[in-house]
Motif scaffolding. Structure first.
Motif, short mmCIF file in Angstrom:
data_model
loop_
_atom_site.label_atom_id
_atom_site.label_comp_id
_atom_site.label_asym_id
_atom_site.label_seq_id
_atom_site.Cartn_x
_atom_site.Cartn_y
_atom_site.Cartn_z
N VAL A 1 15.40 10.46 -12.62
CA VAL A 1 15.57 9.61 -13.82
C VAL A 1 15.54 7.97 -13.09
O VAL A 1 16.35 7.72 -12.43
CB VAL A 1 16.79 9.61 -14.92
CG1 VAL A 1 16.52 8.56 -16.06
CG2 VAL A 1 16.68 11.06 -15.40
N TYR A 2 14.58 7.35 -13.51
CA TYR A 2 14.36 5.90 -12.98
C TYR A 2 14.69 4.73 -13.82
O TYR A 2 14.15 4.80 -14.90
CB TYR A 2 13.04 5.82 -12.22
CG TYR A 2 13.10 6.47 -10.88
CD1 TYR A 2 13.43 5.76 -9.71
CD2 TYR A 2 12.18 7.71 -10.86
CE1 TYR A 2 13.17 6.64 -8.50
CE2 TYR A 2 12.07 8.37 -9.81
CZ TYR A 2 12.35 7.76 -8.60
OH TYR A 2 12.36 8.41 -7.17
N GLY A 3 15.32 3.96 -13.50
CA GLY A 3 15.84 2.64 -14.11
C GLY A 3 14.66 1.75 -14.01
O GLY A 3 13.35 1.96 -13.54
N PRO A 4 14.61 0.46 -14.78
CA PRO A 4 13.39 -0.42 -14.76
C PRO A 4 12.65 -0.99 -13.53
O PRO A 4 11.65 -1.21 -13.93
CB PRO A 4 14.11 -1.66 -15.64
CG PRO A 4 15.33 -1.31 -16.27
CD PRO A 4 15.80 -0.26 -15.23
N TRP A 5 13.44 -1.09 -12.43
CA TRP A 5 12.81 -1.53 -11.38
C TRP A 5 11.80 -0.82 -10.79
O TRP A 5 10.70 -1.30 -10.35
CB TRP A 5 13.86 -1.72 -10.26
CG TRP A 5 13.49 -2.52 -9.10
CD1 TRP A 5 12.88 -1.82 -7.91
CD2 TRP A 5 13.28 -4.03 -8.62
NE1 TRP A 5 12.31 -2.97 -7.08
CE2 TRP A 5 12.74 -4.09 -7.53
CE3 TRP A 5 13.86 -5.00 -9.75
CZ2 TRP A 5 12.49 -5.55 -7.05
CZ3 TRP A 5 13.80 -6.18 -9.01
CH2 TRP A 5 12.96 -6.52 -7.62
N HIS A 6 11.85 0.42 -10.88
CA HIS A 6 10.86 1.54 -10.58
C HIS A 6 9.36 1.10 -11.10
O HIS A 6 8.41 1.25 -10.49
CB HIS A 6 11.35 3.00 -10.91
CG HIS A 6 10.52 4.05 -10.46
ND1 HIS A 6 10.23 4.41 -9.12
CD2 HIS A 6 9.59 4.83 -11.19
CE1 HIS A 6 9.44 5.31 -9.08
NE2 HIS A 6 8.97 5.56 -10.41
N TYR A 7 9.69 0.81 -12.44
CA TYR A 7 8.41 0.45 -13.32
C TYR A 7 7.96 -0.98 -13.18
O TYR A 7 6.69 -1.17 -13.20
CB TYR A 7 8.48 0.82 -14.57
CG TYR A 7 8.97 2.39 -14.91
CD1 TYR A 7 8.13 3.32 -14.77
CD2 TYR A 7 10.29 2.61 -14.96
CE1 TYR A 7 8.58 4.63 -14.77
CE2 TYR A 7 10.44 3.87 -15.02
CZ TYR A 7 9.64 4.89 -14.89
OH TYR A 7 10.05 6.36 -14.87
N LEU A 8 8.88 -2.07 -12.82
CA LEU A 8 8.50 -3.26 -12.48
C LEU A 8 7.64 -3.17 -11.19
O LEU A 8 6.87 -3.82 -11.01
CB LEU A 8 9.74 -4.12 -12.29
CG LEU A 8 10.73 -4.45 -13.53
CD1 LEU A 8 12.17 -5.09 -12.91
CD2 LEU A 8 10.00 -5.24 -14.48
N ALA A 9 7.98 -2.43 -10.25
CA ALA A 9 7.21 -2.28 -9.01
C ALA A 9 5.83 -1.66 -9.19
O ALA A 9 5.03 -1.48 -8.37
CB ALA A 9 8.20 -1.51 -7.95
N LYS A 10 5.61 -1.31 -10.44
CA LYS A 10 4.36 -0.93 -10.74
C LYS A 10 3.61 -1.39 -11.81
O LYS A 10 2.24 -1.11 -12.04
CB LYS A 10 4.39 0.83 -11.24
CG LYS A 10 4.90 1.93 -10.37
CD LYS A 10 5.21 3.09 -11.10
CE LYS A 10 5.54 4.26 -9.95
NZ LYS A 10 5.53 5.68 -10.68
N THR A 11 3.98 -2.54 -12.22
CA THR A 11 3.38 -3.36 -13.22
C THR A 11 2.89 -4.62 -12.58
O THR A 11 3.76 -5.28 -12.06
CB THR A 11 4.18 -3.64 -14.34
OG1 THR A 11 4.93 -2.64 -14.91
CG2 THR A 11 3.63 -4.60 -15.18
N PRO A 12 1.34 -4.87 -12.56
CA PRO A 12 1.07 -6.20 -11.85
C PRO A 12 1.59 -7.27 -12.63
O PRO A 12 1.57 -7.22 -13.92
CB PRO A 12 -0.60 -5.97 -12.22
CG PRO A 12 -1.00 -4.51 -12.35
CD PRO A 12 0.43 -3.96 -13.09
N TRP A 13 1.59 -8.41 -11.98
CA TRP A 13 1.83 -9.63 -12.50
C TRP A 13 0.56 -10.57 -12.81
O TRP A 13 0.15 -10.97 -11.86
CB TRP A 13 2.80 -10.44 -11.52
CG TRP A 13 3.45 -11.88 -12.17
CD1 TRP A 13 3.25 -12.17 -13.20
CD2 TRP A 13 4.16 -12.69 -11.16
NE1 TRP A 13 4.06 -13.25 -13.50
CE2 TRP A 13 4.49 -13.62 -12.38
CE3 TRP A 13 4.59 -12.81 -10.05
CZ2 TRP A 13 5.17 -15.02 -11.95
CZ3 TRP A 13 5.48 -13.85 -9.61
CH2 TRP A 13 5.55 -14.92 -10.64
N VAL A 14 0.42 -10.57 -14.00
CA VAL A 14 -1.00 -11.31 -14.23
C VAL A 14 -0.79 -12.56 -14.64
O VAL A 14 0.02 -12.95 -15.46
CB VAL A 14 -1.74 -10.33 -15.45
CG1 VAL A 14 -2.90 -10.79 -15.73
CG2 VAL A 14 -1.70 -8.80 -15.04
#
Length: 267
Positions: free
Chosen positions: A87-100
Motif C-alpha cells: 500500500v503506497y502513500g501519495p509520494w509514490h504517485y507524485l513520482a508518476k505524475t508529470p508536472w505540466v
C-alpha cells in the motif's frame, strides 16, 4: 506491537487474512505498508486489497498510512509460499505524475513538461500542491508550508514529475522534511524545517515499537555552492575576460585555459 491494535479500513487484519503489517515512512520518498498474507498462491486476495483500492491503516486509532494498493508480491522458497500486498502513500504517485506547464513558445502557449523555474519557493510549492490536488493525490487545503520564505535561482528543466518539483525546492532547505498527515482523505502535505521534531508525530507508533531503523538522506542535500563572477579588460581592440568562482575552502588556486580559479577563502 500487537496485531490486534491495528485496523485496515476499520476492520481487524485477520478479516483480510493479514498476518503482519510493516510500515516504512521516508522523507521525499515512498511511504508504504507491506501487508503479509497467510496462505499459498492458490488462495484469493480479499477484494478490498485488490490493485488500486484505497486503504487506511490505523494503529490504536492513529492514522499510520493512507494510500492505494499496488501490485501484490508472491514469493516461494523451497516448499514455503508467501504473499504480500503493498500500500503506497501519495509520494509514490507524485513520482508518476508529470508536472505540466504552459510554456510561452513563439507561436503561443503550449502545455509541456519544459519549464523555467525561479522565484518564490512558497509560490512554487503552492503551484505543485494545486497540481497534486487536482489529481486527487493530496488535499487542496490545510497543507502546512508557511515557514518557506526563500527564492529559487533560475533553472531550466524538462520532464519533471511533481515529486521532482518538490525535491527541487527541498534541496534548498537542508535538513528539511516533507511528510504527510494521513488523518484526512486525501492526505495533507506537511513540510517542516531543519529544527523540527518530525519523529514525534509518530509517537503512537513509537510508544510500543520493537524495531526502529533511521537512515540519513544526505544524498538529498546540496553538493555545494559556487558563486560565479567575471572581470574583463580591453586592450586596443581585444577584450580579455577572466572567469572566477569561489569554491569550497579545500580547493586550491589553479589556472586553466587562461582563467584563474580561486578558493572561497582567497581574497
Amino acid at each position: 506491537m500487537s496485531l490486534a491494535d491495528w485496523r485496515i479500513n476499520g476492520f481487524t487484519p485477520e478479516a483480510f487474512g493479514v498476518d503482519d503489517i510493516e510500515i516504512t515512512k521516508q522523507n521525499m520518498d515512498d511511504d508504504y505498508a507491506v501487508l503479509k498474507l497467510r496462505g499459498d498462491f492458490s488462495q484469493d486476495i480479499h477484494a478490498d486489497l485488490a490493485v488500486g483500492q484505497p486503504v487506511l491503516i490505523t494503529y490504536l486509532g492513529y492514522a499510520a498510512l493512507r494510500g492505494k494498493v499496488d501490485q501484490p508480491l508472491r514469493q516461494a522458497s523451497g516448499v514455503c509460499q508467501s504473499r504480500s500486498v503493498f500500500v503506497y502513500g501519495p509520494w509514490h504517485y507524485l513520482a508518476k505524475t508529470p508536472w505540466v506547464f504552459s510554456f510561452p513558445y513563439a507561436d503561443g502557449n503550449v502545455d509541456t513538461t519544459h519549464a523555467v523555474i525561479e522565484g518564490s519557493a512558497a509560490t512554487l510549492i503552492a503551484t505543485l500542491i494545486a497540481r497534486a490536488a487536482a489529481s486527487g493525490l493530496i488535499a487542496a487545503t490545510g497543507n502546512d508550508f508557511n515557514f518557506i520564505n526563500f527564492n529559487i535561482p533560475r533553472s531550466e528543466s524538462y520532464n519533471l514529475t511533481l515529486a521532482d518539483g518538490f525535491r527541487a525546492v527541498m534541496r534548498l532547505l537542508p535538513g528539511g522534511t516533507l511528510g504527510f498527515n494521513y488523518t484526512t482523505d486525501p492526505p495533507r502535505m506537511v513540510i517542516l524545517g531543519p529544527t523540527s521534531t518530525y519523529l514525534t508525530t509518530f509517537s503512537p507508533l513509537l510508544a510500543n515499537c520493537s524495531d526502529l531503523s533511521i537512515k540519513s538522506r544526505d544524498d538529498l542535500l546540496l553538493d555545494g555552492v559556487r558563486l560565479d563572477y567575471e572581470a574583463s579588460e580591453t586592450r586596443k581592440t581585444r577584450t580579455w575576460r577572466h572567469a572566477f568562482y569561489s569554491a569550497p575552502s579545500d580547493v586550491t588556486e589553479t589556472t586553466y585555459g587562461g582563467s584563474r580559479y580561486i578558493s572561497a577563502d582567497s581574497s
